[in-house]
Design an enzyme around this catalytic site. Structure first.
Site, PDB file in Angstrom:
ATOM      1  N   GLY A   1       0.828  -1.217   0.000  1.00 61.45           N
ATOM      2  CA  GLY A   1       0.000   0.000   0.000  1.00 61.45           C
ATOM      3  C   GLY A   1       0.851   1.251   0.000  1.00 61.45           C
TER       4      GLY A   1
ATOM      5  N   GLY B   1      -0.401   4.918  -0.709  1.00 68.45           N
ATOM      6  CA  GLY B   1      -1.437   5.507   0.149  1.00 68.45           C
ATOM      7  C   GLY B   1      -0.928   6.691   0.956  1.00 68.45           C
ATOM      8  N   GLN B   2      -1.781   7.171   1.859  1.00 72.10           N
ATOM      9  CA  GLN B   2      -1.449   8.385   2.618  1.00 72.10           C
ATOM     10  C   GLN B   2      -0.183   8.199   3.452  1.00 72.10           C
ATOM     11  OE1 GLN B   2      -4.041   9.453   5.865  1.00 72.10           O
ATOM     12  NE2 GLN B   2      -3.314  11.567   5.942  1.00 72.10           N
TER      13      GLN B   2
ATOM     14  N   ILE C   1      -1.043  -1.833  -5.331  1.00 70.05           N
ATOM     15  CA  ILE C   1      -1.954  -2.662  -6.141  1.00 70.05           C
ATOM     16  C   ILE C   1      -1.948  -2.245  -7.608  1.00 70.05           C
ATOM     17  CG2 ILE C   1      -3.995  -1.243  -5.615  1.00 70.05           C
ATOM     18  CD1 ILE C   1      -5.546  -3.963  -5.469  1.00 70.05           C
TER      19      ILE C   1
ATOM     20  N   TYR D   1     -14.565  -1.724   9.330  1.00 70.62           N
ATOM     21  CA  TYR D   1     -13.145  -1.376   9.440  1.00 70.62           C
ATOM     22  C   TYR D   1     -12.637  -1.694  10.848  1.00 70.62           C
ATOM     23  CZ  TYR D   1      -9.067   1.815   9.524  1.00 70.62           C
ATOM     24  OH  TYR D   1      -7.821   2.369   9.652  1.00 70.62           O
TER      25      TYR D   1
ATOM     26  N   LYS E   1      -9.911  -4.377  12.246  1.00 75.13           N
ATOM     27  CA  LYS E   1      -8.735  -3.954  13.020  1.00 75.13           C
ATOM     28  C   LYS E   1      -8.587  -4.774  14.307  1.00 75.13           C
ATOM     29  CE  LYS E   1      -6.834  -1.041  10.296  1.00 75.13           C
ATOM     30  NZ  LYS E   1      -5.553  -1.437   9.689  1.00 75.13           N
TER      31      LYS E   1
HETATM   32  N1  SER Z   1      -8.245   7.557   9.774  1.00 73.62           N
HETATM   33  C1  SER Z   1      -8.985   6.329   9.866  1.00 73.62           C
HETATM   34  C2  SER Z   1     -10.381   6.497   9.438  1.00 73.62           C
HETATM   35  O1  SER Z   1     -10.907   7.549   9.671  1.00 73.62           O
HETATM   36  C3  SER Z   1      -8.953   5.815  11.275  1.00 73.62           C
HETATM   37  O2  SER Z   1      -7.998   4.827  11.368  1.00 73.62           O
HETATM   38  O3  SER Z   1     -10.973   5.593   8.920  1.00 73.62           O
END
Ligand code: SER
Length: 318
Positions: A8, A11-12, A35, A142, A146
């Site tokens: 990744g 990504g940010q 990816i 999400y 986690k």
């Molecule tokens: N920055 C993430 C989100 O807002 C939190 O882990 O989904």
């Protein structure tokens, strides 16, 4: 850490972590993977870059062998808002991706860093000074991924001795890369809007407190924890870390102090608000401070000076 593979990487976090690790560990020792190609020219041109879907465990194993990798930093993941729109894709990427990293780390005896999040907490979690070890029970897909990931990393360490490490990141704010579909993204977008339009409409209520961190501190956390003496680590995975806690009206006021004409209004997004309301207001990160000397440098004031200063230069160039 000597030879590091990042998933990744476009990504940010990955974009900025790759830049930093290339500087600190040598361009030839960092393998950035993503990816798809075509996302980020410097990432692909300034060092080693491979197209890899983290769900493809065979390719992860091959690349890890080919480059003699000793550490995987697994940043390939979907965030909270996009996850609610496509829960099955989130599960596939976040869980199968992590599973593949753990399997490769086990087979080749590698170190694995994978981030968890404030999203791993839920409505029953104590909201203020949220302890390291407490009730979790998140309500977003999400967050469910986690918590599952935290437990899976603990399991691979206990069962197989895999050197797994991780932190629970709060919202991350950066100027050199954009966030990809999370609940805390507003805290990045507000700075861009302040510089470009002088106004911002926030999707969260004015008094919604969340933990936040400026990216230089987040990158320090990854490097510091990966390099930490394992004999000091009692937790290993899922360390609470934070640098500040603020709500939209407070970040708005910090911007208004520097840009008095900045206008902030609100148009609440119920899905984002429900996610934010299920997360802590502020974490207790004392275990990270004790076990590997976590000590962030940026508070809201310093971050606001830096973000606005850098974005003003950036937008003047355009
Ligand atoms: N920055 C993430 C989100 O807002 C939190 O882990 O989904």
């Amino acid at each position: 850490m000597k030879k590091i593979l990042i998933t990744g990487a476009a990504g940010q976090i990955g974009t900025l972590l790759t830049e930093r690790l290339r500087r600190e560990y040598g361009v030839e020792n960092i393998v950035a993977t993503n990816i798809e190609a075509g996302k980020n020219e410097p990432l692909e041109k300034d060092g080693l870059f491979e197209v890899m879907d983290v769900r493809d465990g065979k390719r992860l194993l091959e690349l890890s062998k080919q480059y003699k990798i000793d550490t995987i930093i697994n940043l390939a993941a979907l965030l909270s808002v996009v996850g609610e729109k496509n829960p099955s894709l989130l599960w596939d990427v976040n869980m199968n991706g992590l599973y593949n990293c753990l399997e490769v780390a086990h087979e080749l005896n590698l170190k694995l860093f994978t981030p968890s999040s404030i999203a791993a907490f839920g409505p029953q979690t104590p909201k203020d000074k949220t302890p390291q070890d407490t009730i979790q029970r998140p309500t977003s897909i999400y967050g469910v991924s986690k918590v599952s990931g935290e437990l899976l990393c603990d399991y691979y360490f206990r069962k197989f001795g895999v050197d797994t490490r991780g932190v629970r990141f709060p919202g991350l704010i950066s100027y050199g890369s954009m966030p990809g579909g999370g609940t805390t993204d507003y805290a990045v977008h507000i700075y861009h809007a302040a510089v470009k339009q002088g106004a911002f409409t926030c999707g969260l209520k004015a008094d919604t407190y969340l933990d936040m961190m400026y990216m230089p501190d987040a990158l320090d956390a990854i490097v510091q924890l990966c390099e930490a003496d394992p004999s000091r680590l009692i937790h290993r995975n899922a360390f609470n870390i934070t640098a500040m806690s603020f709500c939209p009206s407070e970040i708005g006021a910090a911007i208004q102090q520097r840009k008095p004409d900045f206008k902030l209004d609100y148009d609440i997004d119920p899905m984002k608000q429900a996610i934010a309301d299920s997360w802590p207001n502020s974490l207790d990160d004392s275990c990270a401070r004790e076990e590997w000397d976590w000590n962030p440098k940026y508070d809201l004031e310093q971050m606001t000076d830096d973000m606005l200063g850098r974005l003003e230069i950036e937008y003047e160039k355009k």
